[in-house]
Every structure is written in C-alpha cells, then in structure tokens.
Design a protein around this motif. Structure first.
Motif, PDB file in Angstrom:
ATOM      1  N   SER A 204     -12.054  -1.622  11.825  1.00  0.00           N
ATOM      2  CA  SER A 204     -12.070  -0.135  12.381  1.00  0.00           C
ATOM      3  C   SER A 204     -11.659   0.748  11.308  1.00  0.00           C
ATOM      4  O   SER A 204     -11.391   2.015  11.553  1.00  0.00           O
ATOM      5  N   ALA A 205     -11.511   0.457   9.990  1.00  0.00           N
ATOM      6  CA  ALA A 205     -10.950   1.448   8.928  1.00  0.00           C
ATOM      7  C   ALA A 205     -12.099   2.412   8.926  1.00  0.00           C
ATOM      8  O   ALA A 205     -11.651   3.703   8.526  1.00  0.00           O
ATOM      9  N   CYS A 206     -13.533   2.125   9.109  1.00  0.00           N
ATOM     10  CA  CYS A 206     -14.414   3.337   8.941  1.00  0.00           C
ATOM     11  C   CYS A 206     -14.270   4.346  10.100  1.00  0.00           C
ATOM     12  O   CYS A 206     -14.632   5.615   9.858  1.00  0.00           O
ATOM     13  N   SER A 207     -13.654   3.649  11.288  1.00  0.00           N
ATOM     14  CA  SER A 207     -13.550   4.954  12.354  1.00  0.00           C
ATOM     15  C   SER A 207     -11.966   5.891  12.261  1.00  0.00           C
ATOM     16  O   SER A 207     -12.187   6.758  12.054  1.00  0.00           O
ATOM     17  N   ASN A 208     -10.957   5.099  11.682  1.00  0.00           N
ATOM     18  CA  ASN A 208      -9.854   5.908  11.415  1.00  0.00           C
ATOM     19  C   ASN A 208     -10.168   6.626  10.167  1.00  0.00           C
ATOM     20  O   ASN A 208      -9.336   7.802  10.356  1.00  0.00           O
ATOM     21  N   VAL A 209     -10.736   6.477   9.185  1.00  0.00           N
ATOM     22  CA  VAL A 209     -10.983   7.512   8.047  1.00  0.00           C
ATOM     23  C   VAL A 209     -11.983   8.532   8.368  1.00  0.00           C
ATOM     24  O   VAL A 209     -11.920   9.518   7.592  1.00  0.00           O
ATOM     25  N   CYS A 210     -12.597   8.440   9.296  1.00  0.00           N
ATOM     26  CA  CYS A 210     -13.834   9.381   9.794  1.00  0.00           C
ATOM     27  C   CYS A 210     -13.382  10.626  10.428  1.00  0.00           C
ATOM     28  O   CYS A 210     -12.838  10.682  11.466  1.00  0.00           O
ATOM     29  N   ALA A 211     -13.588  11.720   9.791  1.00  0.00           N
ATOM     30  CA  ALA A 211     -13.243  12.965  10.314  1.00  0.00           C
ATOM     31  C   ALA A 211     -13.613  13.346  11.701  1.00  0.00           C
ATOM     32  O   ALA A 211     -12.995  13.722  12.493  1.00  0.00           O
ATOM     33  N   ASN A 212     -15.022  12.988  11.844  1.00  0.00           N
ATOM     34  CA  ASN A 212     -15.492  13.281  13.249  1.00  0.00           C
ATOM     35  C   ASN A 212     -14.950  12.105  14.138  1.00  0.00           C
ATOM     36  O   ASN A 212     -14.874  12.622  15.442  1.00  0.00           O
ATOM     37  N   PHE A 213     -15.110  10.989  13.846  1.00  0.00           N
ATOM     38  CA  PHE A 213     -14.179  10.136  14.828  1.00  0.00           C
ATOM     39  C   PHE A 213     -12.798  10.630  15.249  1.00  0.00           C
ATOM     40  O   PHE A 213     -12.483  10.499  16.472  1.00  0.00           O
ATOM     41  N   GLN A 214     -12.170  11.134  14.180  1.00  0.00           N
ATOM     42  CA  GLN A 214     -10.689  11.309  14.496  1.00  0.00           C
ATOM     43  C   GLN A 214     -10.887  12.519  15.863  1.00  0.00           C
ATOM     44  O   GLN A 214      -9.891  12.650  16.261  1.00  0.00           O
ATOM     45  N   GLN A 215     -11.668  13.381  15.875  1.00  0.00           N
ATOM     46  CA  GLN A 215     -12.016  14.260  16.792  1.00  0.00           C
ATOM     47  C   GLN A 215     -12.644  14.018  18.231  1.00  0.00           C
ATOM     48  O   GLN A 215     -12.032  14.391  19.354  1.00  0.00           O
ATOM     49  N   VAL A 216     -13.419  13.088  18.051  1.00  0.00           N
ATOM     50  CA  VAL A 216     -14.207  12.670  19.329  1.00  0.00           C
ATOM     51  C   VAL A 216     -14.113  11.221  19.842  1.00  0.00           C
ATOM     52  O   VAL A 216     -14.284  10.995  21.087  1.00  0.00           O
ATOM     53  N   GLY A 217     -13.702  10.289  19.053  1.00  0.00           N
ATOM     54  CA  GLY A 217     -13.400   8.958  19.283  1.00  0.00           C
ATOM     55  C   GLY A 217     -14.547   8.187  19.752  1.00  0.00           C
ATOM     56  O   GLY A 217     -15.684   8.728  19.489  1.00  0.00           O
ATOM     57  N   GLY A 218     -14.296   6.932  20.275  1.00  0.00           N
ATOM     58  CA  GLY A 218     -15.595   5.872  20.459  1.00  0.00           C
ATOM     59  C   GLY A 218     -16.358   6.147  21.703  1.00  0.00           C
ATOM     60  O   GLY A 218     -17.356   5.692  21.790  1.00  0.00           O
ATOM     61  N   HIS A 219     -15.787   7.073  22.630  1.00  0.00           N
ATOM     62  CA  HIS A 219     -16.593   7.315  23.847  1.00  0.00           C
ATOM     63  C   HIS A 219     -17.770   8.249  23.452  1.00  0.00           C
ATOM     64  O   HIS A 219     -18.702   8.497  24.144  1.00  0.00           O
ATOM     65  N   ALA A 220     -17.829   9.273  22.372  1.00  0.00           N
ATOM     66  CA  ALA A 220     -18.860   9.832  21.678  1.00  0.00           C
ATOM     67  C   ALA A 220     -19.410   9.196  20.695  1.00  0.00           C
ATOM     68  O   ALA A 220     -20.811   8.982  20.606  1.00  0.00           O
ATOM     69  N   PHE A 221     -18.698   8.606  19.828  1.00  0.00           N
ATOM     70  CA  PHE A 221     -19.146   8.185  18.458  1.00  0.00           C
ATOM     71  C   PHE A 221     -19.099   6.531  18.631  1.00  0.00           C
ATOM     72  O   PHE A 221     -18.548   5.930  18.083  1.00  0.00           O
ATOM     73  N   GLY A 222     -20.193   6.290  19.495  1.00  0.00           N
ATOM     74  CA  GLY A 222     -20.156   4.831  19.788  1.00  0.00           C
ATOM     75  C   GLY A 222     -21.393   4.604  20.856  1.00  0.00           C
ATOM     76  O   GLY A 222     -21.799   5.290  21.354  1.00  0.00           O
ATOM     77  N   GLY A 223     -21.829   3.255  20.699  1.00  0.00           N
ATOM     78  CA  GLY A 223     -22.885   2.848  21.674  1.00  0.00           C
ATOM     79  C   GLY A 223     -22.569   2.298  22.778  1.00  0.00           C
ATOM     80  O   GLY A 223     -21.519   2.417  23.454  1.00  0.00           O
ATOM     81  N   GLU A 224     -23.393   1.053  23.281  1.00  0.00           N
ATOM     82  CA  GLU A 224     -22.987   0.300  24.462  1.00  0.00           C
ATOM     83  C   GLU A 224     -21.680  -0.466  24.203  1.00  0.00           C
ATOM     84  O   GLU A 224     -20.924  -0.747  25.287  1.00  0.00           O
ATOM     85  N   THR A 225     -21.566  -1.081  22.984  1.00  0.00           N
ATOM     86  CA  THR A 225     -20.327  -1.870  22.599  1.00  0.00           C
ATOM     87  C   THR A 225     -19.569  -1.164  21.521  1.00  0.00           C
ATOM     88  O   THR A 225     -18.304  -1.018  21.631  1.00  0.00           O
ATOM     89  N   TYR A 226     -19.858  -0.981  20.382  1.00  0.00           N
ATOM     90  CA  TYR A 226     -19.226  -0.782  19.151  1.00  0.00           C
ATOM     91  C   TYR A 226     -19.167   0.687  18.797  1.00  0.00           C
ATOM     92  O   TYR A 226     -20.000   1.554  19.252  1.00  0.00           O
ATOM     93  N   SER A 227     -18.324   1.217  18.232  1.00  0.00           N
ATOM     94  CA  SER A 227     -17.829   2.458  17.851  1.00  0.00           C
ATOM     95  C   SER A 227     -17.800   2.825  16.566  1.00  0.00           C
ATOM     96  O   SER A 227     -17.365   1.912  15.564  1.00  0.00           O
ATOM     97  N   GLY A 228     -17.739   3.986  15.775  1.00  0.00           N
ATOM     98  CA  GLY A 228     -17.391   4.286  14.630  1.00  0.00           C
ATOM     99  C   GLY A 228     -18.746   4.276  13.462  1.00  0.00           C
ATOM    100  O   GLY A 228     -19.612   3.985  14.125  1.00  0.00           O
ATOM    101  N   GLY A 229     -18.207   4.349  12.429  1.00  0.00           N
ATOM    102  CA  GLY A 229     -19.371   4.580  11.319  1.00  0.00           C
ATOM    103  C   GLY A 229     -20.145   3.187  11.337  1.00  0.00           C
ATOM    104  O   GLY A 229     -21.430   3.213  11.369  1.00  0.00           O
ATOM    105  N   ILE A 230     -19.594   1.973  11.403  1.00  0.00           N
ATOM    106  CA  ILE A 230     -20.379   0.767  11.239  1.00  0.00           C
ATOM    107  C   ILE A 230     -21.283   0.425  12.810  1.00  0.00           C
ATOM    108  O   ILE A 230     -22.083  -0.502  12.640  1.00  0.00           O
ATOM    109  N   ALA A 231     -20.754   1.394  13.759  1.00  0.00           N
ATOM    110  CA  ALA A 231     -21.550   1.198  15.060  1.00  0.00           C
ATOM    111  C   ALA A 231     -22.921   1.219  14.833  1.00  0.00           C
ATOM    112  O   ALA A 231     -23.818   0.664  15.697  1.00  0.00           O
TER     113      ALA A 231
END
Length: 727
Positions: free
Chosen positions: A322-349
C-alpha cells in the motif's frame, strides 16, 4: 450523480480519516526506511527475486505442488473465481453449516468467497479488526492494508454500539479493541475451518509467510482442524531464504513499522494441536500433534495472461504493501472507495483491475493517477506504476467510440489509432493549442477569459470554469532568441536551453532568466525550435502521439549533443520524460544519450558553481526569506536539493515544503470532474505556506503546475527559483 459530485461526497464522508491515516503511514515509511543501511539495495534485491519468480512461475508452481503434497497437504490451481470458489465450497462441505474464521486476504476479496460459502449456509467471520468492522458495517475495504482506514474511532464506536447494543457504550480505542478481541475470541473458539491468505509462499519448503497486526491468522489456523489458504499465483517465490528482503520491506513500506506486529512462518499442515476451548486444564504440550487438513488454493484469474503482457507483468511483482496509496496525493483525499475497482485500490490497482477484471473496470478510476511518480520511489519492488496507468489509459481510449470521431480524427494532429474522448484530445494536443494561443494573443487570452467561453468549455470540454487558463504570450521564447546573439567569449560550457511548451508560450520570463543566469556564469546558450516533449499526450494515455513527440525531440536535439552541448531543461516533468518515460518510447541507445546529456536548470547551475563559476555575479539573496515547493517529478529524480543548495549559496534563507504533490498535475486540476480533488490536495500546501514562519516569504516553485496551483491558492504570486538569481 456526476463523477465530481460522487468524489465530493466521498471526500466529505471519508476524506478526513483517509487523509490523516495515509499521511501517518507515509511519514512512518520515511522515518523507518531512513534507518536501513542500504534501502535502495534492499529494494533492488526484492525486485530481482520477483522478476526471477515471475519468469519461472510455471516451474515454481510445479515445485510447490510437489512440496505441499510431500508435506501432507493439497495444492489446487484454480483457473478463475468460479473454479476457486467451487473447490473451496467442496472442502468446507455443503451438507452441514459450519463457521469459517478468516484472516485478512485481498485475494479472498477478489473471490467474494464469503458470499460463495454463504450460499451453502456457512458463516464466514472476519478476524482482522478492520475487516470485521467492515463486515459489521456491510462495507467494502477502502485500502489494501488498512481496510477500514476511512472510518474514525468515533464512527467505529457508533457502529459497534448500535449493532451490539452494549450495556456500557464503547468509546475509547482500548474499549473498542477489548470488545473486538473478546467477541472474535468466542467466534474463533467455535469455528470449524480456518481460512488465511499468504503474503509469500516458498516453493522449496512450502513455507508461508503471513503478515498481520493482530496475530489472528495463526489463531484461526491453530483453533481449527482444517486450514484453507488462498493466494494468487504471483505469491510464489523460489526459496525460504528469499523471504528476508520482503520481511524487511513490507512493514516499513506499508504502515511505517520497522517490523510488523506478527510475522508468522508456517509450513502447513501445521502440527500444532487443535485447541479444545472446553478444556482449560490440559496443557498444549501434553497433547499429540494434530493431523490437520490443509488446502492451498492458488488462483490464476488472469495473472498468467498478465505475465505474458509486457506492460502489465510488473503488476505481479506487487507485494500489496500500500505504499503507492499512502504516498499518492489524490488517494490521500478520496481513498479506495473512489480510487479503486472491484477489489484493489491505489496506484497499482489499475494493473490489478485491468488484469483480473478488465480495462473497463480499471478505466473507471484510472484518471485519478496523475503520473506524478511519487509512488515510483515508494514502491519497495520498484514497479513503474505511472507507466502501467498510462498504458491502461491508452487501452481504455482505444476501446471508446463516439459519433463524431470521423470529424475529430480529421481535425486533430495526433497519431492516435484509437478514439480518446474530446477532452483528452484537447489536452493531448496542447502544443497545437499553445501555438494558436500565441499566434492570436492577446485576442485568444481575452476570448478564453470571457464568461461565455468558460461556460462553453465547462459544458462541452469539461474544463472547470473556476480555473484561470494559461495566458499565452504573443512573442515566444524561441522568437525572442532568434535575433539574439550570444556574447560569451571563451565559454565555460556550451548548452541548449530546451524550450518546453510552457516556457516557450506562457512563462517566458523564466526562460529569459535562465539564459541570463547561464550567460552570467560563462555558458554559451542556444534556444532552438524543438517539439514539445510529449508529456501532454502521454498524460492523456495517447502513447503513439507521445512516441512521435519523443522521436522528433531526439532528432532535433541530437545534433547539438553531437556538437558537445549540454541539454538544460527548466520544466521538471519534461526532464523526467527524457530520463524515465522515453525508456518506453525510444530505442535504448537514443534515450540514454539524451538522458545522460540533460540537466535540470538548477542542477546545472549547481554544477557550474561547484566547478568554479563565480556566484558573486548572480543576484545576492542578502538573507531574503524564501518558501520553496519542489516539483513531484523533480523529487522522484532526486534533484530538489540542488535548488535549495544554489539559493542558499547565493544568500537566500530557504524553507522547503514536504507536500508530496501540489495536486494540479498538468491538466488534472483543470478538469471539472477533478477540480475539487485537486484543490483539496493543494490545501495542505496552502496551510504550510500560511504558517507563521512562511506567510511572508517569497514563494518559489520549480514546475509549471506547482506555480499555477500556488497562484490559485495564495495571495502571493509565485515565481521559478531561477528568476531570483537575476536582477
């Protein structure tokens, strides 16, 4: 509900908790990896192991199957979700209702295994604290490692008090965790089957590494006589010795812990006696080893196809930290319910969802990746996540078709074989827009700034009317340089100042300042006509158009390199193109030649001063207080320190922000869908520049996007640091 409204709703409901928790993890990562003797070498070692494992994956799976069966267990290789769930249902049994206790596993989320077992009347109880909270709330995880990261302590207390009708209202963290431990302890004691994931599985011994915060995985195994482990095929590594770098990296990268609370190394079937919770007198040491049943379910579900896909293969190196999520400025604002798909979230999702679900699912959130590249440094296995996002964006573009595509194809100058939306085509062809803007200035600037124009652009192009648009200059930097001869005699160095799109058409003063500074330090400078770098089309997923730009840039600059001139670049995102993205767009020799001879402007000035150039010829800072924000790409390249060093060398008092990204990110902040996310990401920057020690400082920033964002956030007009060095 529009995409912008949905993002605003998520930010209102979950943004504060996501922001606070991801930033805490991110700060912890910086602190923890700083204690490592050689962090980069450890990352390189981990990367090498994963490259080797994925390359030899069929062979390693065969070896693992022999090992597991030799140990007394069973390995089942499932083709897809349905195949995996069918096997698991058979193992758990369809005839009698059983309780399954499960530790956290994203692969089990991918299978929806809880629902599959519920159809047979079985109850699956999550034993990870965060997963259990979400099970009670009937919500999906919003983060790969911390699934309930979007919930505050107060929200969890309200949920549990309402759901369990506690005699004494739960309030504090201690009360909540004590209640969860007692409740889950009872459920584990009555369970029939223990289900886990696996962070890594060694093919040579069958040993599984399980990383948890609460020790619930091994409790779930020890308390039951049947153990089912679920993992993607990519979790297989060659040997148990290969675990070492991952154990060092996974906790540090994810939650900022030097080592995770529980790292369980198990070689199933585990011989630990099954605990009889009704017998509290017989010590475990007096019991015989148990004959526990063990099933390892390895799932393909698109992974072998990803292995054969040159652009998606790196996704399989992911260790889900999850390092790619924690460092991401946009993920820090919206989280995985927006920045994610059926299962995975964050940049690598994007890579995971494109591989296991399809590009349509990935395309729903892919544009939240701005390509800022902060995740590249954060990833412990050095995955080029921005490139994966770019490739998937390109594939999404190719799948779209509009009614007026024939007309757009004829009017736009790009090389796209697909059908990017009109908005992407506009931003992707910004070079043409800039040429027209300068040719028609000041009329073009006046027209673009009218209320009617802004409303039209908002409605038809999705450009937010609240943004000020770039103001094009009638005379470009290259035109200004046409009649200007260098007066440098016996130059210290000879250089080309690359006329990036914004320096040439919009922020011309920083280009003029750069030329004056270089000449003052004895450098003979030329500014040729050259194509834009291709950053604009690449950011829209228009890969073939970006490749065309890259080839023309290389052709135009190569003769100057042949002459022995250095290439000096003002815009950090363009230098990043030369050094990183051109690896994907040019042949290796051409890319390396261009990258090796190119320098960021302040890096170049630093080099000149270090090699004897006279700083006294530059403007004297005289202690002027400066607040500096470095560009995200500049920091990924490790170049931000040069700006600070040069300014301090010249007598400026420099304060530096630690915000990962300003949130503007090229076209991202202009888009109506993402304007609010962009401004929210920039809010941390605004706060830092309004603190007591910074509120009166001169504001400088290296990147075009940073300057535009700061201009909209602050009352002070920001400038490029090179402009401070000339009178």
């Amino acid at each position: 509900m529009s995409k912008a409204d949905r993002l605003r709703e998520i930010m209102d409901e979950e943004g504060d908790a996501v922001h606070a928790n991801t930033q805490s993890f991110n700060r912890g990562r910086y602190d923890s990896v700083a204690d490592l003797e050689d962090y980069e070498a450890l990352k390189e070692e981990a990367r090498t192991i994963k490259e080797d494992a994925i390359e030899r994956l069929p062979e390693l799976i065969d070896r693992l199957e022999e090992t597991v069966e030799g140990n007394g267990g069973t390995l089942y290789l499932a083709d897809d979700v349905a195949d995996a769930n069918r096997y698991i249902r058979e193992v758990v049994g369809e005839e009698s209702a059983k309780t399954v206790v499960k530790s956290k596993s994203m692969t089990s989320e991918e299978l929806d295994v809880n629902d599959a077992l519920a159809t047979d009347g079985h109850e699956v109880v999550e034993t990870d604290l965060g997963e259990w909270v979400l099970q009670v709330a009937d919500e999906a995880p919003s983060h790969i490692v911390a699934p309930a990261i979007h919930k505050s302590r107060e929200a969890i207390a309200e949920l549990l008090n309402e759901h369990f009708d506690s005699d004494e209202p739960l309030e504090t963290a201690e009360e909540l965790t004590t209640f969860a431990r007692e409740t889950l302890g009872e459920r584990i004691s009555e369970a029939d089957v223990g289900m886990t994931g696996a962070n890594f599985i060694a093919a040579d011994t069958g040993t599984m590494a399980l990383v948890t915060s609460e020790g619930n995985a091994r409790k779930s195994i020890a308390a039951t006589d049947t153990h089912v482990a679920i993992a993607g095929v990519e979790k297989v590594i060659p040997s148990i010795e290969d675990l070492q770098p991952f154990v060092e990296l996974i906790g540090r990268s994810g939650t900022g812990q030097d080592i995770t609370s529980y790292i369980s190394l198990l070689t199933p079937p585990v011989k630990t006696p099954t605990i009889n919770f009704n017998d509290d007198e017989t010590p475990l040491s007096a019991l015989d080893d148990d004959d526990r049943e063990f099933h390892l379910v390895l799932i393909d579900n698109g992974r072998m196809a990803m292995r054969n896909d040159d652009d998606l293969r790196e996704t399989l190196y992911c260790i889900r930290c999850s390092a790619c999520s924690n460092v991401c400025a946009n993920f820090q604002q919206v989280g995985g319910h927006a920045f994610g798909g059926e299962t995975y979230s964050g940049g690598i999702a994007t890579g995971w969802e494109a591989g296991v679900e399809g590009t349509d699912v990935a395309g729903e959130f892919n544009d939240l990746c701005t390509g800022c590249s902060r995740c590249v440094d954060a990833c412990p296995v050095k995955i080029d996540i921005p490139w994966i996002n770019t490739v998937v964006r390109d594939r999404v573009n190719r799948g779209k078709a509009g009614k007026i595509d024939f007309l757009v194809d004829g009017l736009t100058p790009d090389d796209e074989a697909g059908n990017p939306p009109l908005q992407k085509r506009l931003f992707g062809n910004f070079e043409t827009v800039a040429k027209l803007g300068s040719a028609l200035a000041p009329l073009s600037n006046w027209l673009a700034d009218t209320t009617v124009s802004k409303r039209m652009m908002d409605r038809f192009l999705g450009i937010d009317a609240r943004r000020d648009l770039p103001e094009f200059k009638r005379e470009t930097l290259t035109e200004w340089c046409t009649d200007r001869d260098s007066t440098i005699q016996n130059p210290r160095r000879q250089a080309v100042l690359y006329p990036d799109l914004y320096t040439n058409h919009v922020q011309i003063e920083r280009g003029k300042a750069a030329i004056r500074v270089l000449e003052t330090l004895g450098v003979d400078v030329v500014v040729p006509t050259a194509p834009s770098s291709g950053r604009a089309p690449l950011s829209q997923g228009m890969v073939e158009t970006a490749r065309d730009h890259a080839e023309r840039v290389a052709d135009s600059l190569d003769p100057f390199i042949e002459e022995g001139r250095d290439i000096v670049v003002i815009e950090p995102s363009d230098l990043a193109m030369f050094e990183r993205e051109y690896e994907q767009l040019l042949d290796l020799a051409t890319q390396e030649r261009l990258a090796d001879e190119s320098y960021e402007i302040m890096e170049y000035v630093f080099g000149l001063l270090e090699n004897g150039a006279d700083a006294a010829a530059l403007c004297e800072g005289a202690g002027e207080h400066v607040a500096y924000h470095s560009h995200c790409q500049q920091r990924t390249l490790g170049l931000e320190g040069h700006t600070v060093a040069v300014l301090e060398h010249c007598g400026f008092d420099v304060w530096t922000s630690d915000v990962e990204c300003c949130g503007m990110a090229g076209s991202f902040g202009y888009k109506s869908d993402y304007y609010d996310v962009s401004m929210a990401a920039g809010d941390e920057l605004r706060r830092q520049f309004h603190e007591k020690d910074t509120q009166n400082r001169t504001v400088v920033a290296s990147g075009t996007s940073c300057l535009e964002q700061l201009d909209s956030l602050l009352e002070r007009h920001p400038t490029h640091p090179i402009e401070l060095l000339v009178d």
